[in-house]
Design a protein around this motif. Structure first.
Motif, short mmCIF file in Angstrom:
data_model
loop_
_atom_site.label_atom_id
_atom_site.label_comp_id
_atom_site.label_asym_id
_atom_site.label_seq_id
_atom_site.Cartn_x
_atom_site.Cartn_y
_atom_site.Cartn_z
N SER A 257 23.63 44.90 -31.88
CA SER A 257 23.98 45.05 -30.20
C SER A 257 23.51 46.94 -30.36
CB SER A 257 24.54 44.45 -29.55
OG SER A 257 24.27 43.41 -29.72
N PHE A 258 24.69 47.81 -31.00
CA PHE A 258 24.98 48.61 -30.49
C PHE A 258 23.87 49.75 -31.26
CE2 PHE A 258 25.62 52.89 -33.21
CZ PHE A 258 26.56 53.74 -32.35
N ASN A 259 22.73 49.65 -32.87
CA ASN A 259 21.56 50.21 -32.73
C ASN A 259 20.91 50.08 -31.29
OD1 ASN A 259 21.71 48.35 -36.01
ND2 ASN A 259 22.13 50.33 -35.35
N ALA A 260 20.51 48.69 -31.36
CA ALA A 260 19.84 48.68 -30.08
C ALA A 260 19.84 49.67 -28.58
CB ALA A 260 19.42 48.00 -29.35
N VAL A 261 21.16 49.87 -28.36
CA VAL A 261 21.72 50.19 -27.19
C VAL A 261 21.53 52.01 -27.35
CG1 VAL A 261 23.48 50.99 -25.34
CG2 VAL A 261 22.97 48.78 -26.13
#
Length: 433
Positions: A257-261
């Protein structure tokens, strides 16, 4: 809410004092600081808001926190020390001299309801943390706490600490310990590992990787302390559904999720840029305890580093999102144990001249869990860092409320020029479609 000033908060400082370690501590030492500690030699300020609890009025909280802090100055003896330069090597270190941590008691004529939306950090929050009164290394406490009571009975606990003392993960551990020792009969929840030599440079230093995240030009540093009044900050929100959509667009189970955001914010930042560039560099802080086996989870120094990714604006704006997300993931994977050792050695060779640089810095408070620390008077209503207007800095903050009242998303505070903010906002939503 966004224009609150010190006068709006109507704050009165009631007392300023120092909290000293117990007399029986009685031992003075010098604490070695790693090259990463030394790079992060600046203050971090946070504010933690609490609702009214009849059994814990602000005066009781002040006494309780002060006593707990004194106890903590035994395992965290360096917090009562002062920075100094070693007279022989010229290297920055902490003189654990028991000079004390700062403690401030203040009051506001406002209620928490009048303060407004606590999830939107404003410049006014700066007056809820202790104000630095000196720029000298040996004159200012490495930690200071301010408890500000509001008219309604609620209060804020503002904390200023030198980043060389903690990173986000160990600041959370410190708060857990503060909460535990604030409880009658409480003990440390985690004993800190204070050995900063775990991140010592090798002898001789061995730089085995290129480090494009470093520069020798102070003007390019992301740690430039100047504040640009032409810069605006704006808060953007992603719901849990938005985050799920971004992960689906990433097309990989390995993208977090951090990568995507982060990829989404980087893409929007590139689209919003007013200055043409052939390449744009992203930096985002990651926890080295997961990548360097010598560092225990309880390591109390700066155990973070800036992973990096670089691309052309065209690749980011016109290319496929899954590739942008993959570049962010690859940047994280690049930071291996050997890469960390190489960074430390590069900083050793640079003798304090090398600094971090990048076009966009992402720093995440999203999942630190500061809002989940359980004090005797309850968990905070909200916690956030004090943020200044520094171009190209994006701060991820936890969404404890959410548009549906349930939280679970992420708030993104970003600093850009006025024109860039408008373009960023436009692309922020268009790229979600």
């Amino acid at each position: 809410m966004g224009s609150l000033s010190q006068n709006d908060l109507k704050i009165t400082i009631k007392s300023i004092s120092l909290v000293y370690p117990p007399p029986m501590l009685g031992r003075r030492r010098s604490m070695f600081l790693s090259n990463i500690d030394q790079l992060f030699n600046f203050d971090i300020e946070t504010v933690h808001f609490f609702s009214t609890v009849e059994s814990f009025p602000p005066s009781t909280v002040c006494d309780t926190v002060e006593r707990a802090l004194q106890k903590l100055l035994v395992p965290y003896d360096f917090l009562a020390g002062r920075l100094r330069l070693d007279p022989i090597t010229g290297r920055l270190e902490i003189d654990c001299n028991g000079a004390g941590a700062g403690f401030v008691v203040a009051s506001s004529e406002r209620t928490l309801e009048e303060v407004g939306d606590l999830t939107y950090p404003t410049p006014a929050f700066k007056y809820l943390v202790p104000t630095r009164s000196s720029t000298g290394l040996e004159d200012w406490p490495l930690m200071a706490i301010q408890v500000t009571s509001f008219k309604c009975g609620g209060f804020a606990m503002g904390i200023s600490n030198n980043h060389a003392t903690f990173d986000g993960a160990t600041f959370k551990t410190f708060l857990d310990n503060l909460a535990s020792l604030s409880t009658t009969g409480g003990a440390l929840s985690t004993h800190p590992c204070n050995d900063r030599r775990l991140l010592s440079a090798r002898s001789p230093p061995q730089v085995t990787s290129p480090h494009p995240e470093l520069t020798n030009n102070n003007m390019d540093s992301i740690f430039d302390p100047s504040i640009d009044t032409a810069i605006e900050t704006k808060l953007f929100h992603l719901t849990p559904s938005d985050i799920t959509l971004l992960k689906q667009k990433a097309k990989s189970p390995h993208v977090t999720s951090f990568n995507a955001v982060t990829a989404h914010v980087w893409r929007c930042h590139a689209a919003a840029a007013t200055t043409a560039k052939t390449s744009t560099t992203l930096l985002y802080m990651i926890d080295l305890r997961l990548r360097h086996p010598a560092l225990p989870k309880s390591y109390a120094g700066c155990g973070v580093w800036g992973a990096h990714a670089a691309a052309t604006p065209e690749e980011l704006v016109e290319g496929q999102f899954y590739r942008v997300a993959e570049m962010v993931r690859e940047g994280t994977e690049r930071v291996t144990e050997e890469y960390v050792r190489s960074v430390v050695d590069e900083l050793e060779i640079g003798k304090g001249e090398a600094l971090m640089s990048g076009d966009l810095l992402v720093t995440s408070w999203w999942r630190l869990g500061l809002e989940m620390v359980e004090y005797p008077w309850g968990s905070p209503l909200y916690c956030c860092p004090i943020v200044d207007r520094r171009r190209g800095v994006a701060v991820f903050l936890p969404d404890v409320r959410g548009s549906d009242g349930g939280g679970g998303g992420v708030n993104i505070l970003i600093a850009l020029s006025r024109d860039e903010v408008e373009r960023f906002e436009k692309m922020f939503y268009e790229f979600l479609e």
